[in-house]
Design a protein around this motif. Structure first.
Motif, PDB file in Angstrom:
ATOM      1  N   VAL A  35       0.843  -1.207   0.000  1.00  0.00           N
ATOM      2  CA  VAL A  35       0.000   0.000   0.000  1.00  0.00           C
ATOM      3  C   VAL A  35       0.873   1.250   0.000  1.00  0.00           C
ATOM      4  O   VAL A  35       0.640   2.197  -0.769  1.00  0.00           O
ATOM      5  CB  VAL A  35      -0.931  -0.001   1.237  1.00  0.00           C
ATOM      6  N   ALA A  36       1.892   1.257   0.867  1.00  0.00           N
ATOM      7  CA  ALA A  36       2.783   2.417   0.954  1.00  0.00           C
ATOM      8  C   ALA A  36       3.487   2.659  -0.374  1.00  0.00           C
ATOM      9  O   ALA A  36       3.584   3.794  -0.853  1.00  0.00           O
ATOM     10  CB  ALA A  36       3.809   2.200   2.067  1.00  0.00           C
ATOM     11  N   LEU A  37       3.939   1.591  -0.993  1.00  0.00           N
ATOM     12  CA  LEU A  37       4.670   1.720  -2.257  1.00  0.00           C
ATOM     13  C   LEU A  37       3.760   2.258  -3.364  1.00  0.00           C
ATOM     14  O   LEU A  37       4.162   3.129  -4.148  1.00  0.00           O
ATOM     15  CB  LEU A  37       5.240   0.362  -2.658  1.00  0.00           C
ATOM     16  N   SER A  38       2.541   1.749  -3.420  1.00  0.00           N
ATOM     17  CA  SER A  38       1.629   2.181  -4.482  1.00  0.00           C
ATOM     18  C   SER A  38       1.290   3.663  -4.353  1.00  0.00           C
ATOM     19  O   SER A  38       1.197   4.381  -5.346  1.00  0.00           O
ATOM     20  CB  SER A  38       0.351   1.334  -4.463  1.00  0.00           C
ATOM     21  N   HIS A  39       1.099   4.143  -3.120  1.00  0.00           N
ATOM     22  CA  HIS A  39       0.770   5.552  -2.924  1.00  0.00           C
ATOM     23  C   HIS A  39       2.000   6.446  -3.111  1.00  0.00           C
ATOM     24  O   HIS A  39       1.907   7.547  -3.634  1.00  0.00           O
ATOM     25  CB  HIS A  39       0.212   5.771  -1.514  1.00  0.00           C
ATOM     26  N   ILE A 174       9.601  -8.350  -7.000  1.00  0.00           N
ATOM     27  CA  ILE A 174       8.345  -8.840  -7.595  1.00  0.00           C
ATOM     28  C   ILE A 174       7.166  -7.976  -7.156  1.00  0.00           C
ATOM     29  O   ILE A 174       6.325  -7.574  -7.969  1.00  0.00           O
ATOM     30  CB  ILE A 174       8.113 -10.313  -7.206  1.00  0.00           C
ATOM     31  N   ILE A 175       7.098  -7.686  -5.851  1.00  0.00           N
ATOM     32  CA  ILE A 175       5.976  -6.893  -5.331  1.00  0.00           C
ATOM     33  C   ILE A 175       5.996  -5.480  -5.927  1.00  0.00           C
ATOM     34  O   ILE A 175       4.969  -4.967  -6.398  1.00  0.00           O
ATOM     35  CB  ILE A 175       6.028  -6.830  -3.793  1.00  0.00           C
ATOM     36  N   ALA A 176       7.183  -4.838  -5.910  1.00  0.00           N
ATOM     37  CA  ALA A 176       7.278  -3.461  -6.412  1.00  0.00           C
ATOM     38  C   ALA A 176       6.924  -3.390  -7.889  1.00  0.00           C
ATOM     39  O   ALA A 176       6.166  -2.507  -8.317  1.00  0.00           O
ATOM     40  CB  ALA A 176       8.691  -2.931  -6.175  1.00  0.00           C
ATOM     41  N   ALA A 177       7.449  -4.315  -8.687  1.00  0.00           N
ATOM     42  CA  ALA A 177       7.170  -4.299 -10.127  1.00  0.00           C
ATOM     43  C   ALA A 177       5.681  -4.548 -10.395  1.00  0.00           C
ATOM     44  O   ALA A 177       5.087  -3.912 -11.271  1.00  0.00           O
ATOM     45  CB  ALA A 177       8.013  -5.356 -10.826  1.00  0.00           C
ATOM     46  N   SER A 178       5.075  -5.445  -9.628  1.00  0.00           N
ATOM     47  CA  SER A 178       3.649  -5.745  -9.824  1.00  0.00           C
ATOM     48  C   SER A 178       2.782  -4.546  -9.475  1.00  0.00           C
ATOM     49  O   SER A 178       1.804  -4.239 -10.177  1.00  0.00           O
ATOM     50  CB  SER A 178       3.251  -6.948  -8.961  1.00  0.00           C
ATOM     51  N   VAL A 179       3.126  -3.877  -8.375  1.00  0.00           N
ATOM     52  CA  VAL A 179       2.355  -2.689  -7.972  1.00  0.00           C
ATOM     53  C   VAL A 179       2.441  -1.610  -9.052  1.00  0.00           C
ATOM     54  O   VAL A 179       1.440  -0.977  -9.404  1.00  0.00           O
ATOM     55  CB  VAL A 179       2.883  -2.148  -6.620  1.00  0.00           C
ATOM     56  N   VAL A 180       3.636  -1.414  -9.601  1.00  0.00           N
ATOM     57  CA  VAL A 180       3.831  -0.358 -10.603  1.00  0.00           C
ATOM     58  C   VAL A 180       3.045  -0.658 -11.883  1.00  0.00           C
ATOM     59  O   VAL A 180       2.359   0.224 -12.426  1.00  0.00           O
ATOM     60  CB  VAL A 180       5.330  -0.187 -10.906  1.00  0.00           C
ATOM     61  N   VAL A 181       3.129  -1.892 -12.389  1.00  0.00           N
ATOM     62  CA  VAL A 181       2.439  -2.181 -13.665  1.00  0.00           C
ATOM     63  C   VAL A 181       0.920  -2.245 -13.500  1.00  0.00           C
ATOM     64  O   VAL A 181       0.194  -2.208 -14.490  1.00  0.00           O
ATOM     65  CB  VAL A 181       2.942  -3.502 -14.309  1.00  0.00           C
ATOM     66  N   ALA A 182       0.441  -2.351 -12.242  1.00  0.00           N
ATOM     67  CA  ALA A 182      -1.009  -2.357 -12.015  1.00  0.00           C
ATOM     68  C   ALA A 182      -1.588  -0.947 -12.049  1.00  0.00           C
ATOM     69  O   ALA A 182      -2.796  -0.767 -12.227  1.00  0.00           O
ATOM     70  CB  ALA A 182      -1.334  -3.009 -10.667  1.00  0.00           C
TER      71      ALA A 182
END
Length: 274
Positions: A35-39, A174-182
């Motif tokens: 959540v923090a990364l996406s925001h 993996i988590i960071a890349a997935s959040v970004v492409v979403a």
């Protein structure tokens, strides 16, 4: 390919990523990190929008910076992962809001960065999401056993002589890349819904841990496509519709979980009686 076909393909890929990245987030309790990364990648999108460059690249580059900041903060005594994630969330979101307010003439609406738009994704966005899915599967195919060992028994993992940082690096990547492409499809705010909610629901109803990834992927695809259908037929925001469907499926899984456990207990009792 029409815009609706591109949207469906993008949401299908993101649903599959829910079975990979979402499962890692849930198993390793990294929901707040996601959540923090996406925001907090919001400023990267705003800066690249101001420069007229690809927003996805800006958010991806800023995500790398944020992960490094989080890693440094976690080294401070008595500061855990939750604290570092909270600090980075506040920093990134505040900076993004400031930059957006200072540049009212942005070519891309700020709302698009926050809630996304599945109907506005491009072929580049779809290719980026597919590339992240393939790379994530390759990483887990090579190091999946060590990731599972470290996830469920970190002390035993270290006692066996393995180093933790390669696993942490692989999982965080993996988590960071997935959040970004979403983000192009569901934005910074709703991005985690399509990744976390299906995996959390799958964990509630899966008969064993092995079933969590495929169930999460199935629920992720269902959330995305059902949300897209609702959006198109009832003329409401697609990102919001997808988030609500994902949440509804999680609530349904919560209601079903006790019934599934009861049925499993009765079946075990019958087998034991025989």
């Amino acid at each position: 390919m029409s815009y609706i076909e591109l949207a469906a393909l993008e949401l299908t890929i993101l649903g599959l990523l829910a079975g990979v990245a979402g499962t890692l987030i849930v198993f390793r309790r990294r929901s707040f990190f996601a959540v923090a990364l996406s925001h907090a990648t919001f400023p990267g999108g705003v800066v690249f929008a101001v420069l007229g460059w690809n927003l996805l690249i800006g958010q991806a580059l800023f995500a790398v910076v944020l992960v490094m900041i989080m890693a440094l903060l976690e080294r401070i005594p008595r500061q855990g992962k939750q604290v570092s994630s909270g600090v980075v969330l506040a920093l990134g979101f505040a900076l993004g809001t400031l930059l957006a307010s200072a540049n009212p003439g942005l070519g891309v609406p700020v709302e698009a960065l926050l809630v996304g738009s599945p109907l506005g994704v491009t072929l580049t966005d779809v290719v980026a999401a597919a590339a992240v899915l393939v790379l994530s599967c390759l990483v887990l195919a090579l190091f999946g056993r060590r990731v599972l060992f470290h996830t469920f028994d970190p002390a035993g993992f270290r006692a066996a002589g393995f180093r933790s940082w390669p696993v942490e690096l692989a999982v965080t990547g993996i988590i960071a890349a997935s959040v970004v492409v979403a983000m192009p499809a569901v934005g910074a705010i709703l991005g985690v819904a399509i990744l976390i909610a299906p995996a959390a629901a799958a964990r509630l109803i899966a008969p064993s841990l092995v079933w969590v990834p495929p169930l999460a992927a199935l629920l992720g695809i269902l959330s995305g496509l059902a949300g897209l259908w609702v959006s198109r037929n009832f003329d409401i925001a697609a990102g919001g519709a997808i988030g609500l469907v994902a949440t509804a499926l999680y609530a349904l899984a919560h209601a079903i979980a006790p019934l599934r456990k009861l049925a499993a207990s009765r079946a075990a009792a019958l087998v034991g009686g025989n």
